[in-house]
Design a protein around this motif. Structure first.
Motif, PDB file in Angstrom:
ATOM      1  N   VAL A  33     -31.003  42.017 -72.747  1.00  0.00           N
ATOM      2  CA  VAL A  33     -31.584  42.420 -71.539  1.00  0.00           C
ATOM      3  C   VAL A  33     -32.461  43.546 -71.900  1.00  0.00           C
ATOM      4  CG1 VAL A  33     -31.720  43.590 -69.227  1.00  0.00           C
ATOM      5  CG2 VAL A  33     -30.067  41.769 -69.819  1.00  0.00           C
ATOM      6  N   GLN A  63     -35.513  46.126 -70.638  1.00  0.00           N
ATOM      7  CA  GLN A  63     -36.392  46.570 -69.475  1.00  0.00           C
ATOM      8  C   GLN A  63     -37.270  47.551 -70.075  1.00  0.00           C
ATOM      9  OE1 GLN A  63     -32.865  48.079 -67.761  1.00  0.00           O
ATOM     10  NE2 GLN A  63     -32.458  46.335 -66.492  1.00  0.00           N
ATOM     11  N   HIS A 113     -44.579  44.176 -69.442  1.00  0.00           N
ATOM     12  CA  HIS A 113     -43.197  44.512 -68.785  1.00  0.00           C
ATOM     13  C   HIS A 113     -42.256  43.306 -69.175  1.00  0.00           C
ATOM     14  CE1 HIS A 113     -44.722  41.705 -65.650  1.00  0.00           C
ATOM     15  NE2 HIS A 113     -45.969  42.451 -65.339  1.00  0.00           N
ATOM     16  N   THR A 114     -41.271  43.917 -69.450  1.00  0.00           N
ATOM     17  CA  THR A 114     -40.239  42.797 -69.606  1.00  0.00           C
ATOM     18  C   THR A 114     -38.899  43.304 -69.054  1.00  0.00           C
ATOM     19  OG1 THR A 114     -39.302  43.911 -71.588  1.00  0.00           O
ATOM     20  CG2 THR A 114     -40.952  42.441 -71.943  1.00  0.00           C
ATOM     21  N   HIS A 115     -37.900  42.331 -68.561  1.00  0.00           N
ATOM     22  CA  HIS A 115     -36.784  42.581 -67.947  1.00  0.00           C
ATOM     23  C   HIS A 115     -35.881  41.563 -68.042  1.00  0.00           C
ATOM     24  CE1 HIS A 115     -37.854  39.969 -64.673  1.00  0.00           C
ATOM     25  NE2 HIS A 115     -38.979  40.118 -64.946  1.00  0.00           N
ATOM     26  N   SER A 116     -34.592  41.506 -67.289  1.00  0.00           N
ATOM     27  CA  SER A 116     -33.918  40.396 -67.340  1.00  0.00           C
ATOM     28  C   SER A 116     -34.284  39.243 -66.393  1.00  0.00           C
ATOM     29  CB  SER A 116     -32.503  40.960 -66.700  1.00  0.00           C
ATOM     30  OG  SER A 116     -31.681  39.833 -66.270  1.00  0.00           O
ATOM     31  N   LEU A 161     -38.947  46.674 -62.603  1.00  0.00           N
ATOM     32  CA  LEU A 161     -37.853  47.190 -63.562  1.00  0.00           C
ATOM     33  C   LEU A 161     -36.737  47.927 -62.843  1.00  0.00           C
ATOM     34  CD1 LEU A 161     -39.972  46.266 -65.493  1.00  0.00           C
ATOM     35  CD2 LEU A 161     -39.461  48.480 -67.117  1.00  0.00           C
ATOM     36  N   ASP A 180     -34.385  45.457 -61.467  1.00  0.00           N
ATOM     37  CA  ASP A 180     -33.775  44.938 -62.427  1.00  0.00           C
ATOM     38  C   ASP A 180     -32.647  45.934 -62.736  1.00  0.00           C
ATOM     39  OD1 ASP A 180     -32.977  42.860 -64.447  1.00  0.00           O
ATOM     40  OD2 ASP A 180     -33.856  43.875 -65.916  1.00  0.00           O
ATOM     41  N   ARG A 181     -32.656  46.970 -63.018  1.00  0.00           N
ATOM     42  CA  ARG A 181     -31.800  47.964 -63.293  1.00  0.00           C
ATOM     43  C   ARG A 181     -30.648  47.809 -62.413  1.00  0.00           C
ATOM     44  NH1 ARG A 181     -35.904  51.008 -65.787  1.00  0.00           N
ATOM     45  NH2 ARG A 181     -36.794  51.856 -63.552  1.00  0.00           N
ATOM     46  N   SER A 235     -29.082  44.107 -62.670  1.00  0.00           N
ATOM     47  CA  SER A 235     -28.299  43.766 -63.918  1.00  0.00           C
ATOM     48  C   SER A 235     -26.888  44.308 -63.842  1.00  0.00           C
ATOM     49  CB  SER A 235     -29.084  44.209 -65.095  1.00  0.00           C
ATOM     50  OG  SER A 235     -30.302  43.180 -65.090  1.00  0.00           O
TER      51      SER A 235
END
Length: 653
Positions: free
Chosen positions: A338, A340, A360-363, A412, A415-416, A419
């Motif tokens: 993962v 973020q 942008h990247t995330h789980s 994000l 996701d924080r 996750s």
């Protein structure tokens, strides 16, 4: 390989990357008739694996594109989430089921379908409206940008060198492997598991590629080339953020199990960890499961080769115990860490833009990445389409970064929270209910954002805000900067019903929606007539702006929705400008609708004005942008303000 030939070309727009965000941007190039190209280094489209979750807002946009019926036909609708926790004596119990409170605020519900099929539908829509095709097996090797030419609309400030890969260099996608040498598990990439339209694409991958180097001069560039974006790196734009220490495995399998909720979205928690169950089309189920923890204190690195399919299988078996679990068919699997991260900006100057995973990247567990990425492409696509067509002011492109960057930040943040609820060891204790409470709280906290019920677009050239959080008094729930809330209406002339998501088609035009109110009231009819006289004038907003060349004479379409019972109004009683006449095709019966009950369609309930908090007698005027977000709302007497709005957005003839 022989010496490559060099070619040169000039185009309006170049899209690098043919994933979901790139295809959505390309859709707008097709609809606006733009001279564009879309390239991808991969040899084929995606066939299996990758993203698979579609949220309500994305589905509404698909309806506006005319492809939502295909999603409904093939996808798996899943809204409720079940939570499983440890019981007594090593058992698992279903602790509860959660259904989103606002699940019925959209005609479409969360749907699961693999990315390959979604790409297929968008590609088919692009073909329907243009000759634009994805050029596969092509990479960009150099990028130059002359910012001194930005303000010249005729200039081509972007220079990109492209190279066609030979057969050995082309990367094929969607070809799953077991990863552990197993011969007992069969992957899904064969004719029995691919539909005819995708199979045709797969067999075309064998076509040989002639070595070619090409210099492309472009007015605009959209980089949609993923988390390792070549385009972003050429622009020296970083991805800022961090990675977690948890390694997750994900696999698309056809399960053989006695777990009761294997065909329902579920989280399963026990002392071994927490996994996520996502039911899918064609008997498939996607499983997300933690498989490894990286020791960050010692600078540990993630070695993907150490993760095997069998390792993921055993982790699922441990978490699902005492239920049995096995499979014989695996369509696709992978492992990921993962991360973020977000880029500080989504653009370079006024001509180069980045979208989707490139910024942008995330789980993937939040089920939002593909949705946000596609909506990035949808947002910048129509803006570049209209600007390149010579229809809209280039200044509208400045709205892309503030509109989409804020949404990526919210992604994000979601996701924080989400996750953490999977990896917090404190919540794994036997018998605890805190895990479920934590997850439900996260879902409810981000529900409006996650399903796209709100996007929080700020004031700009394209969004004229009112004071306060609501819309104007005449229509409090029609809020500039938010989506036009879907409703089902009845056509005045035909009696058929239609969702506004389809009625206000995403074809490149703005829509002026006249909420005509109660046309039985004499005073209201006079207000409508006065506005209609203005709109029929030689210099009204319907006639004063540049066309979309080869597509539409006007970039604005006028649609009327009245509140009287359809039996007490007649199509021909409305002013001519509201029901234009074509000398060949006759009257346009698709322009006048009513908010009335339809006894054979329960979704057409005559409550649209109430849902929009619109004055049922006096009505309102609403500007809906090409992407179905509200730009402006006013009274029928606010014709001058309506014109000022469009003067700031569209170019005059």
């Amino acid at each position: 390989m022989g010496e490559a030939k060099t070619f040169k070309s000039h185009i309006d727009a170049l899209i690098i990357g043919a994933g979901p965000s790139g295809l959505m941007a390309a859709y707008w190039m097709a609809r606006c008739g733009i001279k564009a190209r879309i390239i991808d280094k991969r040899g084929t489209k995606v066939f299996t694996g990758q993203a698979d979750g579609l949220r309500s807002r994305t589905l509404e946009l698909f309806d506006s594109m005319g492809i939502q019926h295909r999603i409904l036909h093939e996808g798996h609708i899943a809204v409720e989430v079940n939570f499983w926790v440890p019981g007594k004596n090593g058992t698992l119990i279903r602790q509860g089921t959660h259904t989103p409170a606002k699940v019925n605020e959209s005609p479409y519900h969360s749907t699961l379908l693999n990315q390959g099929r979604i790409e297929r539908f968008i590609l088919d829509s692009i073909r329907q409206h243009s000759k634009l095709e994805v050029e596969r097996g092509i990479i960009a090797e150099s990028l130059e940008y002359d910012e001194n030419l930005e303000d010249d609309p005729t200039a081509y400030p972007i220079t990109v060198q492209l190279r066609t890969l030979d057969g050995d260099e082309v990367k094929l996608t969607g070809s799953p492997g077991n990863g552990d040498g197993s011969t007992t598990v069969h992957n899904g990439l064969d004719r029995s598991n691919l539909l005819v339209d995708d199979w045709d694409d797969l067999i075309q991958r064998s076509r040989s590629h002639q070595a070619k180097v090409e210099i492309v001069k472009a007015k605009y560039l959209i980089g949609c080339d993923g988390a390792h974006s070549w385009t972003r790196k050429q622009l020296n734009i970083p991805l800022e953020g961090s990675s977690t220490d948890h390694i997750w495995g994900v696999m698309d399998i056809i399960p053989i199990t006695d777990f009761p909720d294997i065909r329902r979205i579920s989280t399963v928690t026990n002392v071994s960890g927490t996994m996520l169950v996502i039911p899918r089309e064609r008997h498939l189920v996607r499983l997300y499961v933690p498989v490894h923890v990286v020791d960050t204190a010692t600078g540990g690195q993630f070695d993907r080769s150490t993760i095997t399919l069998d390792m993921i299988r055993k982790r699922v078996q441990n978490i699902l115990s005492p239920y049995s679990f096995e499979f014989r068919i695996c369509d696709w699997w992978t492992a990921y860490r993962v991360a973020q991260r977000i880029a500080p900006t989504f653009s370079k100057g006024s001509r180069i833009f980045l979208a989707g995973d490139a910024v942008h990247t995330h789980s993937p567990k939040v089920g939002l990445g593909m949705n946000i990425s596609m909506q990035d492409g949808f947002n910048i696509g129509w803006k570049i389409g209209l600007v390149a067509a010579g229809t809209a002011h280039p200044s509208i492109l400045e709205t892309y970064n503030p509109e989409r960057h804020r949404l990526a930040e919210m992604l994000l943040e979601f996701d924080r929270h989400w996750s953490k609820s999977f990896t917090d060891d404190k919540l794994h204790a036997v018998g605890t209910s805190e895990k479920t409470k934590s997850m439900i709280q996260v879902v409810e906290m981000f529900e409006d954002f996650a399903d796209g019920l709100k996007v929080f677009y700020g004031a700009s050239l394209l969004v004229w805000k009112n004071d306060g959080e609501d819309g104007p008094a005449v229509a409090r729930r029609l809020i500039p900067g938010e989506r036009f809330p879907p409703a089902k209406l009845r056509n005045q002339a035909e009696g058929r019903t239609e969702w506004t998501t389809r009625l206000l088609e995403s074809d490149g035009r703005f829509h002026v929606v006249l909420l005509a109110g109660d046309v039985r009231v004499e005073a209201q009819r006079r207000r409508i007539e006065r506005l209609s006289c203005f709109l029929a004038g030689q210099d009204s907003c319907l006639t004063r702006y540049a066309s979309i060349p080869g597509r539409f004479h006007s970039p604005i379409l006028l649609v009327t929705i009245h509140s009287a019972p359809w039996r007490e109004a007649e199509f021909f009683q409305f002013p001519d400008v509201l029901r234009p006449l074509d000398p060949v095709m006759g009257w346009d019966y698709s322009r006048i609708w009513c908010d009335d009950v339809c006894i054979w369609d329960r979704e057409c309930d005559g409550q649209t004005y109430a849902k929009w908090a619109a004055d049922r007698t006096r009505g309102a005027v609403v500007v809906v942008r090409p992407d179905q977000y509200i730009g402006w709302v006013g009274e029928l007497e606010d014709a001058d303000a309506l014109t000022r709005y469009f003067d700031g957005v569209l170019l005059k003839k």
